[in-house]
Scaffold this active site. Structure first.
Site, PDB file in Angstrom:
ATOM      1  N   LYS A 111      -1.259   0.006   4.718  1.00  0.00           N
ATOM      2  CA  LYS A 111       0.072   0.348   4.194  1.00  0.00           C
ATOM      3  C   LYS A 111       0.324   1.837   4.049  1.00  0.00           C
ATOM      4  O   LYS A 111       1.468   2.245   3.863  1.00  0.00           O
ATOM      5  CB  LYS A 111       0.258  -0.285   2.804  1.00  0.00           C
ATOM      6  CG  LYS A 111       0.501  -1.762   2.802  1.00  0.00           C
ATOM      7  CD  LYS A 111       1.210  -2.092   1.486  1.00  0.00           C
ATOM      8  CE  LYS A 111       0.941  -3.490   1.014  1.00  0.00           C
ATOM      9  NZ  LYS A 111       1.083  -3.579  -0.444  1.00  0.00           N
ATOM     10  N   LYS A 192       1.204 -16.213   4.190  1.00  0.00           N
ATOM     11  CA  LYS A 192       1.185 -16.694   2.811  1.00  0.00           C
ATOM     12  C   LYS A 192       2.561 -16.489   2.170  1.00  0.00           C
ATOM     13  O   LYS A 192       3.196 -15.461   2.415  1.00  0.00           O
ATOM     14  CB  LYS A 192       0.146 -15.852   2.048  1.00  0.00           C
ATOM     15  CG  LYS A 192      -0.647 -16.609   1.031  1.00  0.00           C
ATOM     16  CD  LYS A 192      -1.749 -15.736   0.447  1.00  0.00           C
ATOM     17  CE  LYS A 192      -1.209 -14.798  -0.602  1.00  0.00           C
ATOM     18  NZ  LYS A 192      -2.247 -14.228  -1.480  1.00  0.00           N
ATOM     19  N   LYS A 195       5.235 -12.976  -3.156  1.00  0.00           N
ATOM     20  CA  LYS A 195       6.247 -12.523  -4.103  1.00  0.00           C
ATOM     21  C   LYS A 195       6.842 -11.189  -3.688  1.00  0.00           C
ATOM     22  O   LYS A 195       7.892 -10.813  -4.166  1.00  0.00           O
ATOM     23  CB  LYS A 195       5.666 -12.445  -5.516  1.00  0.00           C
ATOM     24  CG  LYS A 195       4.558 -11.424  -5.711  1.00  0.00           C
ATOM     25  CD  LYS A 195       4.235 -11.280  -7.193  1.00  0.00           C
ATOM     26  CE  LYS A 195       2.773 -11.149  -7.517  1.00  0.00           C
ATOM     27  NZ  LYS A 195       2.098  -9.958  -7.003  1.00  0.00           N
TER      28      LYS A 195
HETATM   29  P1  AMP Z   1      -0.383 -11.889  -5.485  1.00  0.00           P
HETATM   30  O1  AMP Z   1       0.964 -12.544  -5.665  1.00  0.00           O
HETATM   31  O2  AMP Z   1      -0.775 -11.802  -4.039  1.00  0.00           O
HETATM   32  O3  AMP Z   1      -0.495 -10.599  -6.245  1.00  0.00           O
HETATM   33  O4  AMP Z   1      -1.463 -12.857  -6.130  1.00  0.00           O
HETATM   34  C1  AMP Z   1      -1.510 -13.208  -7.510  1.00  0.00           C
HETATM   35  C2  AMP Z   1      -2.278 -14.508  -7.638  1.00  0.00           C
HETATM   36  O5  AMP Z   1      -1.514 -15.593  -7.071  1.00  0.00           O
HETATM   37  C3  AMP Z   1      -3.614 -14.521  -6.888  1.00  0.00           C
HETATM   38  O6  AMP Z   1      -4.520 -15.327  -7.633  1.00  0.00           O
HETATM   39  C4  AMP Z   1      -3.293 -15.199  -5.574  1.00  0.00           C
HETATM   40  O7  AMP Z   1      -4.398 -15.839  -4.991  1.00  0.00           O
HETATM   41  C5  AMP Z   1      -2.237 -16.218  -6.016  1.00  0.00           C
HETATM   42  N1  AMP Z   1      -1.284 -16.448  -4.901  1.00  0.00           N
HETATM   43  C6  AMP Z   1      -0.328 -15.598  -4.482  1.00  0.00           C
HETATM   44  N2  AMP Z   1       0.378 -16.128  -3.459  1.00  0.00           N
HETATM   45  C7  AMP Z   1      -0.187 -17.338  -3.202  1.00  0.00           C
HETATM   46  C8  AMP Z   1       0.091 -18.365  -2.246  1.00  0.00           C
HETATM   47  N3  AMP Z   1       1.075 -18.253  -1.353  1.00  0.00           N
HETATM   48  N4  AMP Z   1      -0.677 -19.479  -2.276  1.00  0.00           N
HETATM   49  C9  AMP Z   1      -1.678 -19.605  -3.180  1.00  0.00           C
HETATM   50  N5  AMP Z   1      -1.977 -18.676  -4.110  1.00  0.00           N
HETATM   51  C10 AMP Z   1      -1.249 -17.545  -4.132  1.00  0.00           C
END
Ligand code: AMP
Length: 323
Positions: A111, A192, A195
């Protein structure tokens, strides 16, 4: 007793993926009685951000911690920036880390590297993340693949610090948790659900606070494939969109038995997701009516974190020559 430590960065409005992949496990782990769960707001500023959006996102994520069922009677809930030891230890760890090892971190390479307006914090945040972990002296840190490099660096820094200045940190073991639900983007099921998808191009992302009609519309537009006829509704590597919908359905307690068309599948997924989100949204609405409660919970959590982390920070300062 094993200590559970999880932080979620308010870098966007939380999604169904965050709920199924993170919150569910965090809620279940509360039964062990030693949980620290934080809103990692300092990590949300490593790329260009708007202070008003950040403030709103922090408020939303903070209330969602409670709305999803995290219980301040059983887990310590806190906001990272309310516990100054995170920032203070991060600097000592920056004085332990080498530029070469930070330059190898994947996020920075993908990034920011070689771009003139890359923030310094995108380069140094792994030291903050190491501080987030080491301050709580967990003996084991469960990590998915995408976080493994960070915890390996955390271990390297802890070992180097201990060897150079004295035994201050517990070097956490890395454990790989049982594969949790992995929710994919409805529009691009090879990615994936994230957010950080920008508003406007997040049609494949179900937010935890999306109203039922929005959930319905997003699922109706989800990518499936062109197969029709009996047996079309099944999981397979060639059908990532359909497999994802089936996974979401199962994770939300629905059943695919008897579903013959993608239309029927989408209707079932919609019902299951809306039912899954309903109590969270109701809890969120109740909390919105009582913002002082949320503030009190997080103030008490931060106070507890300041107590727990103070001796670790003091020991690190003394060892490095400041105390
Ligand atoms: P992040 O949103 O990537 O900062 O992740 C925060 C937490 O949410 C972490 O434990 C990730 O593994 C989980 N997480 C985020 N997006 C997903 C997704 N699409 N599926 C499963 N777990 C997710």
């Amino acid at each position: 007793m094993l200590r559970n430590l999880s932080l979620i960065t308010p870098s966007g409005r939380l999604t169904l993926g965050n709920h199924l992949g993170a919150f569910r496990g965090m809620v279940a782990a509360q039964a062990t009685g030693d949980c620290f769960y934080g809103v990692a707001d300092l990590h949300a500023m490593t790329t260009a951000h708007d202070p008003r959006v950040l403030r709103d996102t922090i408020a939303e994520v903070t209330a969602l911690f409670l709305a999803v069922g995290l219980d301040p009677g059983r887990a310590v809930l806190f906001r990272q920036s309310d516990v100054p030891a995170h920032r203070e230890l991060a600097y000592l760890l920056e004085c332990t880390a080498y530029t070469g090892e930070l330059a190898r971190m994947i996020q920075y390479k993908e990034k920011g590297k070689d771009q003139p307006s890359t923030r310094v914090s995108l380069y140094t945040y792994p030291a903050l993340m190491a501080a987030d972990i080491l301050l709580y002296r967990p003996s084991r840190v469960p990590v998915g693949d995408d976080q493994r490099q960070h915890v390996e660096l955390t271990r390297d820094l802890a070992v180097r610090f201990n060897n150079t200045y004295g035994p201050v940190f517990t070097v956490p073991e890395i454990v790989t948790p049982a594969a949790g639900a992995r929710v994919m983007d409805l529009q691009d099921p090879t990615r994936k659900m994230s957010k950080s998808a920008a508003p406007g191009v997040d049609g494949g992302v179900i937010r935890l606070l999306d109203p039922p009609d929005v959930v319905r519309r997003k699922i109706a537009r989800a990518v499936t494939d062109s197969e029709t006829g009996p047996g079309a509704v099944r999981s397979s590597d060639e059908k990532p969109g359909v497999s994802n919908l089936l996974d979401i359905l199962a994770a939300c307690g629905g059943s695919a038995a008897g579903l013959a068309t993608y239309g029927a599948l989408k209707a079932a997924v919609t019902d299951a997701v809306v039912a899954e989100l309903e109590p969270i949204q109701q809890g969120y609405a109740d909390l919105a009516a009582d913002p002082a409660y949320v503030a009190d919970v997080f103030a008490a959590g931060a106070e507890r974190c300041r107590q727990v982390t103070a001796p670790v920070l003091l020991a690190a300062e003394a060892a490095i020559g400041l105390g």
